[in-house]
Design an enzyme around this catalytic site. Structure first.
Site, PDB file in Angstrom:
ATOM      1  N   GLY A   7       0.793  -1.218   0.034  1.00 28.37           N
ATOM      2  CA  GLY A   7       0.102   0.102   0.056  1.00 28.37           C
ATOM      3  C   GLY A   7       0.882   1.226  -0.107  1.00 28.37           C
ATOM      4  O   GLY A   7       1.374   1.529   1.037  1.00 28.37           O
ATOM      5  N   GLY A  12       0.891   5.491   2.876  1.00 28.54           N
ATOM      6  CA  GLY A  12       1.926   4.419   3.062  1.00 28.54           C
ATOM      7  C   GLY A  12       3.102   5.170   2.286  1.00 28.54           C
ATOM      8  O   GLY A  12       4.160   4.652   2.663  1.00 28.54           O
ATOM      9  N   SER A 122      -1.440   8.122  13.770  1.00 21.54           N
ATOM     10  CA  SER A 122      -2.103   9.640  13.844  1.00 21.54           C
ATOM     11  C   SER A 122      -1.054  10.735  13.461  1.00 21.54           C
ATOM     12  O   SER A 122       0.158  10.275  13.603  1.00 21.54           O
ATOM     13  CB  SER A 122      -2.709  10.084  15.360  1.00 21.54           C
ATOM     14  OG  SER A 122      -3.065  11.328  15.171  1.00 21.54           O
ATOM     15  N   LYS A 172      -6.399   4.229  18.909  1.00 19.53           N
ATOM     16  CA  LYS A 172      -6.587   5.151  17.839  1.00 19.53           C
ATOM     17  C   LYS A 172      -8.208   5.571  17.477  1.00 19.53           C
ATOM     18  O   LYS A 172      -8.388   6.819  17.093  1.00 19.53           O
ATOM     19  CB  LYS A 172      -6.242   4.558  16.559  1.00 19.53           C
ATOM     20  CG  LYS A 172      -6.257   5.317  15.153  1.00 19.53           C
ATOM     21  CD  LYS A 172      -5.595   6.608  15.347  1.00 19.53           C
ATOM     22  CE  LYS A 172      -5.620   7.624  13.894  1.00 19.53           C
ATOM     23  NZ  LYS A 172      -6.483   7.289  12.892  1.00 19.53           N
ATOM     24  N   GLU A 179     -10.602  13.805  18.627  1.00 16.90           N
ATOM     25  CA  GLU A 179     -10.407  14.746  17.655  1.00 16.90           C
ATOM     26  C   GLU A 179     -11.766  15.255  17.229  1.00 16.90           C
ATOM     27  O   GLU A 179     -11.839  16.652  17.072  1.00 16.90           O
ATOM     28  CB  GLU A 179      -9.771  14.111  16.532  1.00 16.90           C
ATOM     29  CG  GLU A 179      -9.358  14.561  15.435  1.00 16.90           C
ATOM     30  CD  GLU A 179      -8.931  13.729  14.287  1.00 16.90           C
ATOM     31  OE1 GLU A 179      -7.746  13.038  14.506  1.00 16.90           O
ATOM     32  OE2 GLU A 179      -9.811  13.627  13.359  1.00 16.90           O
ATOM     33  N   TYR A 180     -12.675  14.609  16.894  1.00 14.86           N
ATOM     34  CA  TYR A 180     -14.085  15.014  16.626  1.00 14.86           C
ATOM     35  C   TYR A 180     -14.520  16.134  17.658  1.00 14.86           C
ATOM     36  O   TYR A 180     -14.909  17.148  17.120  1.00 14.86           O
ATOM     37  CB  TYR A 180     -15.115  13.928  16.557  1.00 14.86           C
ATOM     38  CG  TYR A 180     -15.081  13.031  15.549  1.00 14.86           C
ATOM     39  CD1 TYR A 180     -13.941  12.500  14.915  1.00 14.86           C
ATOM     40  CD2 TYR A 180     -16.474  12.952  14.738  1.00 14.86           C
ATOM     41  CE1 TYR A 180     -13.834  11.598  13.503  1.00 14.86           C
ATOM     42  CE2 TYR A 180     -16.279  12.015  13.507  1.00 14.86           C
ATOM     43  CZ  TYR A 180     -15.147  11.407  12.946  1.00 14.86           C
ATOM     44  OH  TYR A 180     -15.274  10.749  12.079  1.00 14.86           O
TER      45      TYR A 180
END
Lengths: 299, 299, 299, 299
Positions: A7, A12, A122, A172, A179-180
């Site tokens: 990927g 990636g 992150s 995560k 984060e939201y």
């Protein structure tokens, strides 16, 4: 260290460059063959693989294969990869998987004595390139084998062995839930400023809040940057997409009977933003008309 | 009983008819003089007054004057009315006033030994016409004088002497806060139905919920009626106006440090519905673009 | 009509009495054998069955079997029941099942050409006894066969054929979600009253709101009844349990990307009420101490 | 520059030291006379004043006086200070005042041709000592006179002339609203972790999130620090006090019809945390008992 990387997309490719910068060898594979060639152009320690089979062949045992593919095709990749691996090999899955999927995959891979690590990443694409934050679940003893990778890829103190398989993606997920909430809080603040009697320069506001205040941090830096490009964000619409982890956090909170009003509201406001008009709004408007004769807005 | 009624609008006119049906005499005044004449046409026990002074003159002491005017002009009316009244007269203020205004007005009127009653009215225009619900604050002893009016205007058990001046409008304010929450809850339910894999007939759904269920009540009856007129509410937009009491309830909750998340969310969803697009949405969308390269929706 | 009824608990027993009152014959079975005997004592048209097999034997084809058992054992009962049934038989499942379970069960039963109806029941135990509200999913044509049962068991207009299998329990789920929101709205209103400067009699407040107001309905009737028993609810703690449907509604809203802030907040406040203290509270308190030196409350 | 500083408490004393470190002279006054003496002990450029009158006398015109006193006594101080000042003098008010108060004070001081600056300060006591963040409202032209003070007291880019009087405290208010939302978001994340099936080390989690993640920032640094002192926060209770600005932000959002669900929910969860038990919880529990016979928790 020499490792395989399946990927080479937005995340990636940046991770691969970051690895190469730290003198690792990367056997790279992507469905888009050009990506692996580009990577070789960037640094000759990158070896393009034509297939996943080819990638596995070019690695020494115990092999280390990092899978960094979109959420929907992780299982496909693992199905292809799994029969090619040997006992003691290590698979690192660095995408945005649900932690329960990771637990299941860890068990499946464990049946072939392959070590499975679920890694939440992150820091965005910039982090992948120059130093990110990694939350890692999997076998504790074997972790020492791959720890140097994370030391090199992360900013200082920016990786954590967090516990058994699943612990990485769970962490995560929760990170994204936070984060939201933080993003919605910042956004509500600017909404209030925007309706205020004062005439603020939002870039300057974000800058002062980013320097010395209690709410300083990377999100505020990014807020400043966003306003530096478009002072009132006039060029975009307030459509707030979401990619799943916020929803998972709320679902998990429900399952664990944890009260998470702020994260939930952040998510609901995102859903709300996807609609021009709402059915619930129509129902309330119609009801007000029924009992009080209050005017409705006709279509 | 013979009483004065200032304000013959949507609510006042219906109350007047209701009073007349119960054999009260109503001296009616409205800035629109035609209203009082129409009322006399409906029932000759209605006596049109040309001015507030005229209205007061036609009443016997102790006078009873019901003020039923829009929120913004109550003080104007009271300023005109107050010097015309005598000790022992009674003023009933039946509009949607803030309870703190009512407390202040009660004190002001009390200086002239006029009894002031703040009355919250619920039940919509239909209730005003055929039997409403009254929440009443004011002097406890003198209340017996006006109680027959409320007995006649309300449905059975549909009035309450609630306490000192202010207690009526406070109760009405909270009633409306609850109403906001209940309406939003019902509306969210239909929103979920509307996005569901099933093809419900909403009028039928409202009907079955209105008959025998836990959530049956007048709001569900009205929901049924609304859907009977427009099966999917396709003719209206989901713009949810508000007239103040919901906001006052949330403000009061803040002041009292009472946790009122549902009422607050109902109000915020109303505010949100007034906007086509939001600034907070733009901020979140811009931030997602900054850290993750997520596409924004351009204007 | 003669039908079988498996489960004679709080809801099932009341439904059985309701059926018997309407001249239906009920073959009743419960793990507690005494319940079926008591039912026969109530009305000789009740026939006790000693086992589910015995129950099935006593019915004529096409058989109608109503299953009214706790959520967790529905599948057990169906496993036992299924092989005893014949093509064209009808199973009514009236408990609080998740609609996806009902869809799956409907498919499973359909493989044996048994008609499966998922029925959401509302109205509490009183409704079951004297007239409830039924939301019904299943085969549309065959519904006529069992419609008379629902006509008799429900209040007028209190049943609805809502669509294919799953439509009944989906509707019941959303009904309960609305119920959560309405109850929390009412409760917040009383919370504000309780912190207000006025001294309200809550039973009287609930009574006046139950008579003629916009928010009148069964929940307000019950509020009045609750306060009539304990004027300030001093005897109980504010621990708000939940039995699943509210959570399912929020989960479904998340899945459908429907914004349901009020239902979600109602649920989160219930979860919050289960805890004496919270970890999120500790985190906020510790943070305030860190940046501002604000005192924390020690344990 | 030589300036007066009224109020040498937690914030004021630290600001004074910060000023002295940058070679300003500070005439200091506090009701606790020892504070000004201690300050002189720290740096002889600090001159103790025995009264506000004394403080004013020791300054040259145009005088600069910074007022840093608790919210409740600002007006008292200004009442004392105002008649002692001359045209062209400058007053800086650096506390947590409501922006409407600041607007009113600015007008009042302006009548005597004194320039009034309302300054919101963020960064906690550490920031006051070593570099804070200042949001400043007031006259634009005269600002140049006092700008060197803010350059020295703040971290780089950490001050902003934001607009007319009021703009400073409005910005600080919104800053705190955002802070409430961010803290609650972080706290909810740890709540979910705490109920999760994994066994996280919270200090380590906060550390990894503080290094390279999207949610990194000062609040996460402080979270790490808090957990470093008490790994599970077992020594404290989750009582979340609040000091007003969050409430003001929600009130302002209501007034401006801005949707601010996350900030509002953060505040309501704080209020909720002040109570061991709730009245709304009792109402819901009682209602569940009424309609469904669900058990209540007795006191």
């Amino acid at each position: 260290m020499k490792l395989g990387l399946i990927g080479l997309g937005k995340m990636g490719y940046n991770l691969a460059q970051n690895l190469l910068d730290h003198n690792h060898s990367v056997v790279g594979y992507d469905v888009n063959a050009q990506a692996a060639k580009d990577l070789q152009g960037y640094n000759p320690n990158a070896i393009p693989a034509e297939t996943i089979e080819d990638l596995v062949k070019q690695l020494d045992t115990p092999r280390v294969v990092w899978v960094m593919v979109p959420h929907g095709i992780v299982d496909n990749v693992l199905d292809t990869l799994s029969p090619l691996l040997s006992e003691g090999d290590i698979v690192i899955e660095g995408g945005n998987s649900h932690y329960k999927e990771s637990v299941a995959r860890g068990e499946r891979m464990g049946q072939n004595r392959v070590y499975y690590y679920d890694v939440g990443t992150s820091g965005g694409t910039e982090g992948a390139r120059h130093g990110a934050c990694f939350m890692i679940g999997g076998n504790k003893e074997v972790f020492a084998t791959i720890e140097p990778i994370f030391q090199d890829l992360s900013v200082e103190k920016g990786y954590l062995y967090a516990g058994e398989v699943g612990a990485g993606h769970f962490l995560k997920m929760v990170h994204n839930g936070i984060e939201y909430g933080m993003m919605q809080a910042i956004a509500e603040g600017f909404e209030v400023l925007d309706k205020s009697p004062f005439d603020y320069n939002y870039e300057e506001v974000a800058r002062v809040w980013a320097n010395g205040s209690v709410i300083r941090g990377w999100l505020m830096d990014l807020t400043e940057r966003a306003f530096s490009k478009d002072a009132k964000l006039e060029g975009i619409r307030g459509v707030m997409q979401s990619s799943g982890e916020g929803k998972w956090t709320v679902e998990t909170a429900l399952e664990l009977q944890a009260s998470a009003p702020v994260i939930a509201m952040s998510l609901f406001m995102r859903y709300r933003s996807l609609e021009e008009d709402t059915f619930h709004g129509k129902v309330v408007a119609a009801l007000r008309n029924e009992f009080g004769g209050h005017a409705v807005v006709k279509k």
